[in-house]
Design a protein around this motif. Structure first.
Motif, PDB file in Angstrom:
ATOM      1  N   ASP A   1      11.587  14.648  -0.947  1.00  0.00           N
ATOM      2  CA  ASP A   1      11.825  14.641   0.499  1.00  0.00           C
ATOM      3  C   ASP A   1      11.519  13.273   1.105  1.00  0.00           C
ATOM      4  O   ASP A   1      12.145  12.864   2.088  1.00  0.00           O
ATOM      5  CB  ASP A   1      11.011  15.746   1.174  1.00  0.00           C
ATOM      6  CG  ASP A   1      11.486  17.118   0.714  1.00  0.00           C
ATOM      7  OD1 ASP A   1      12.707  17.274   0.504  1.00  0.00           O
ATOM      8  OD2 ASP A   1      10.637  18.015   0.530  1.00  0.00           O
ATOM      9  N   ASN A   2      10.553  12.559   0.494  1.00  0.00           N
ATOM     10  CA  ASN A   2      10.308  11.181   0.917  1.00  0.00           C
ATOM     11  C   ASN A   2      11.562  10.333   0.701  1.00  0.00           C
ATOM     12  O   ASN A   2      11.912   9.494   1.519  1.00  0.00           O
ATOM     13  CB  ASN A   2       9.142  10.574   0.128  1.00  0.00           C
ATOM     14  CG  ASN A   2       7.803  10.757   0.830  1.00  0.00           C
ATOM     15  OD1 ASN A   2       7.491  10.018   1.756  1.00  0.00           O
ATOM     16  ND2 ASN A   2       7.039  11.751   0.403  1.00  0.00           N
TER      17      ASN A   2
ATOM     18  N   PHE B   1       4.999   9.605   2.938  1.00  0.00           N
ATOM     19  CA  PHE B   1       4.516  10.710   3.774  1.00  0.00           C
ATOM     20  C   PHE B   1       3.764  11.684   2.870  1.00  0.00           C
ATOM     21  O   PHE B   1       4.380  12.294   1.978  1.00  0.00           O
ATOM     22  CB  PHE B   1       5.678  11.441   4.442  1.00  0.00           C
ATOM     23  CG  PHE B   1       6.496  10.558   5.339  1.00  0.00           C
ATOM     24  CD1 PHE B   1       5.884   9.803   6.338  1.00  0.00           C
ATOM     25  CD2 PHE B   1       7.869  10.481   5.195  1.00  0.00           C
ATOM     26  CE1 PHE B   1       6.642   8.983   7.163  1.00  0.00           C
ATOM     27  CE2 PHE B   1       8.622   9.663   6.017  1.00  0.00           C
ATOM     28  CZ  PHE B   1       8.010   8.911   6.999  1.00  0.00           C
ATOM     29  N   PRO B   2       2.451  11.859   3.077  1.00  0.00           N
ATOM     30  CA  PRO B   2       1.670  12.666   2.139  1.00  0.00           C
ATOM     31  C   PRO B   2       2.025  14.156   2.193  1.00  0.00           C
ATOM     32  O   PRO B   2       1.820  14.880   1.226  1.00  0.00           O
ATOM     33  CB  PRO B   2       0.212  12.432   2.578  1.00  0.00           C
ATOM     34  CG  PRO B   2       0.294  11.939   3.974  1.00  0.00           C
ATOM     35  CD  PRO B   2       1.624  11.272   4.144  1.00  0.00           C
ATOM     36  N   TRP B   3       2.574  14.590   3.323  1.00  0.00           N
ATOM     37  CA  TRP B   3       2.880  16.018   3.474  1.00  0.00           C
ATOM     38  C   TRP B   3       4.252  16.375   2.905  1.00  0.00           C
ATOM     39  O   TRP B   3       4.605  17.543   2.845  1.00  0.00           O
ATOM     40  CB  TRP B   3       2.829  16.401   4.959  1.00  0.00           C
ATOM     41  CG  TRP B   3       3.843  15.649   5.781  1.00  0.00           C
ATOM     42  CD1 TRP B   3       5.150  15.970   5.967  1.00  0.00           C
ATOM     43  CD2 TRP B   3       3.628  14.423   6.499  1.00  0.00           C
ATOM     44  NE1 TRP B   3       5.769  15.025   6.751  1.00  0.00           N
ATOM     45  CE2 TRP B   3       4.859  14.068   7.095  1.00  0.00           C
ATOM     46  CE3 TRP B   3       2.506  13.606   6.704  1.00  0.00           C
ATOM     47  CZ2 TRP B   3       4.999  12.926   7.867  1.00  0.00           C
ATOM     48  CZ3 TRP B   3       2.660  12.472   7.478  1.00  0.00           C
ATOM     49  CH2 TRP B   3       3.882  12.141   8.044  1.00  0.00           C
TER      50      TRP B   3
ATOM     51  N   ASN C   1       0.821  -1.204   0.000  1.00  0.00           N
ATOM     52  CA  ASN C   1       0.000   0.000   0.000  1.00  0.00           C
ATOM     53  C   ASN C   1       0.859   1.260   0.000  1.00  0.00           C
ATOM     54  O   ASN C   1       1.126   1.865   1.026  1.00  0.00           O
ATOM     55  CB  ASN C   1      -0.927  -0.016   1.222  1.00  0.00           C
ATOM     56  CG  ASN C   1      -2.021   0.996   1.040  1.00  0.00           C
ATOM     57  OD1 ASN C   1      -1.897   1.926   0.223  1.00  0.00           O
ATOM     58  ND2 ASN C   1      -3.092   0.841   1.779  1.00  0.00           N
ATOM     59  N   TYR C   2       1.294   1.651  -1.202  1.00  0.00           N
ATOM     60  CA  TYR C   2       2.185   2.807  -1.317  1.00  0.00           C
ATOM     61  C   TYR C   2       1.517   4.091  -0.834  1.00  0.00           C
ATOM     62  O   TYR C   2       2.169   5.011  -0.403  1.00  0.00           O
ATOM     63  CB  TYR C   2       2.660   2.970  -2.772  1.00  0.00           C
ATOM     64  CG  TYR C   2       1.533   2.951  -3.778  1.00  0.00           C
ATOM     65  CD1 TYR C   2       0.791   4.085  -4.038  1.00  0.00           C
ATOM     66  CD2 TYR C   2       1.200   1.772  -4.434  1.00  0.00           C
ATOM     67  CE1 TYR C   2      -0.252   4.050  -4.935  1.00  0.00           C
ATOM     68  CE2 TYR C   2       0.155   1.731  -5.330  1.00  0.00           C
ATOM     69  CZ  TYR C   2      -0.580   2.873  -5.574  1.00  0.00           C
ATOM     70  OH  TYR C   2      -1.624   2.836  -6.441  1.00  0.00           O
TER      71      TYR C   2
ATOM     72  N   ALA D   1       6.777  17.038  -6.877  1.00  0.00           N
ATOM     73  CA  ALA D   1       5.344  16.850  -6.649  1.00  0.00           C
ATOM     74  C   ALA D   1       5.116  16.163  -5.302  1.00  0.00           C
ATOM     75  O   ALA D   1       5.991  15.462  -4.790  1.00  0.00           O
ATOM     76  CB  ALA D   1       4.763  15.996  -7.779  1.00  0.00           C
ATOM     77  N   TYR D   2       3.902  16.367  -4.760  1.00  0.00           N
ATOM     78  CA  TYR D   2       3.489  15.628  -3.570  1.00  0.00           C
ATOM     79  C   TYR D   2       2.929  14.275  -4.017  1.00  0.00           C
ATOM     80  O   TYR D   2       2.454  14.150  -5.159  1.00  0.00           O
ATOM     81  CB  TYR D   2       2.434  16.428  -2.791  1.00  0.00           C
ATOM     82  CG  TYR D   2       3.026  17.615  -2.081  1.00  0.00           C
ATOM     83  CD1 TYR D   2       3.578  17.467  -0.813  1.00  0.00           C
ATOM     84  CD2 TYR D   2       3.052  18.870  -2.693  1.00  0.00           C
ATOM     85  CE1 TYR D   2       4.154  18.559  -0.163  1.00  0.00           C
ATOM     86  CE2 TYR D   2       3.623  19.953  -2.059  1.00  0.00           C
ATOM     87  CZ  TYR D   2       4.172  19.794  -0.790  1.00  0.00           C
ATOM     88  OH  TYR D   2       4.754  20.865  -0.155  1.00  0.00           O
TER      89      TYR D   2
END
Ligand SMILES: Nc1ncnc2c1ncn2[C@@H]1O[C@H](COP(=O)(O)OP(=O)(O)OP(=O)(O)O)[C@@H](O)[C@H]1O
Length: 280
Positions: A121-122, A114-116, A108-109, A156-157
């Protein structure tokens, strides 16, 4: 077994695999092994593993395939140290898991990233936690991105990326620490078919380049065979190794390879063995 490229090695629990007997007598360099011994795990009254053992070579791509609920995820969760075992020992070339650099890619990616944080940065995150300085982090990540020709907007997020792009970011984040072993639990099962095919090709490329030991749990037999040097076929519970099937097919696993007769023969053999286990 009719496939000329298949070497099948039945394995007794706790017994050495086909790779191991060569080690004592051969003058060839010793091949490092992942050794699992005396593994036990129960949930309430359900015994999933009872004295499970196997030796698997490091530096190979290993797929794990077996009946529903036999404990595939439980196995990699335990041997990666995510879940405690009731008893048993896992050694990576003689080292404990705490002394081995590992990474894990989850199915489950969406929940794994981290959505924020932006994609980049992830990817930085595990190196930050390890205390790697910014310049060195950038150097390592630039190399990773150029090695794998990643064409994603990493500013992108996660929510702005497709499922396949998000899972690519998860895999990059897992690889950035240069793990000795990478665990993948059905990493592509939430993706559409087109993306799944593309991601399998990408993972193959990563494996051929890095030769990082990969342990993949897959529900898809084609995928399990396509990506693997060995498929570990598990039995029903209490789970044992039913067979270790050598996938002696050439890399890369092109369309010709994955639609050729040796591939089909291997698939037929694995399916036969799978149904024997399911009907027991
Ligand atoms: N945390 C848990 N608590 C209780 N039971 C569990 C837990 N985790 C797994 N189990 C049980 O252990 C057994 C093995 O589960 P596991 O998810 O490892 O199997 P699997 O082979 O990966 O399953 P599937 O083929 O459905 O993906 C199942 O019966 C499952 O219900």
């Amino acid at each position: 077994m009719s496939g000329s490229n298949a070497r099948i090695a039945p394995v007794e629990p706790g017994a050495p695999t086909a790779d191991a007997p060569e080690l004592a007598s051969s003058a060839r360099p010793r091949r490092p092994l992942m050794t699992i011994r005396g593994l036990r795990k129960s949930f309430d009254d359900a015994v999933v593993y009872d004295d499970f053992g196997v030796d698997l070579p490091l530096g190979q791509f290993i797929s794990i395939f077996g009946p529903n609920g036999c404990g595939k995820s439980t196995l990699i969760n335990m041997i990666s140290g995510l879940m405690p075992m009731d008893a048993g020992e896992v050694l990576y070339d003689g080292q404990r898991i705490s002394e081995t650099r590992i990474s894990y890619v989850f199915q489950n990616y969406r929940e794994a990233l981290f959505p924020w944080a932006r994609a980049i940065d992830n990817i930085h995150y595990p190196l930050k936690v390890m205390g790697v300085r910014r310049a060195e982090r950038k150097r390592r990540i630039d190399k990773l991105l150029s090695d794998f020709e990643v064409r994603i907007d990493l500013n992108a997020y996660p929510y702005q990326l497709s499922g396949g792009q998000q899972q690519t970011v998860s895999i990059l984040r897992a690889l950035v620490t240069e793990p000795e072993v990478l665990f993948l639990d059905e990493p592509f099962s939430a993706l559409d078919y087109e993306m799944t095919i593309a991601m399998r090709a990408q993972l193959q490329k990563i494996f051929m380049k890095t030769k990082t030991t990969m342990l993949l749990v897959s529900h898809d037999l084609d995928e399990a065979i396509e990506l693997a040097d060995k498929v570990v076929l598990l039995s029903r519970r209490p789970t044992k190794v039913a067979e270790i099937v050598e996938i002696d097919l050439p890399w890369p696993r092109t369309l010709d390879v994955t639609t050729g007769e040796p591939f089909m023969a291997l698939k037929r053999h694995c399916l036969d063995r799978f149904w024997q286990e399911v009907k027991k």
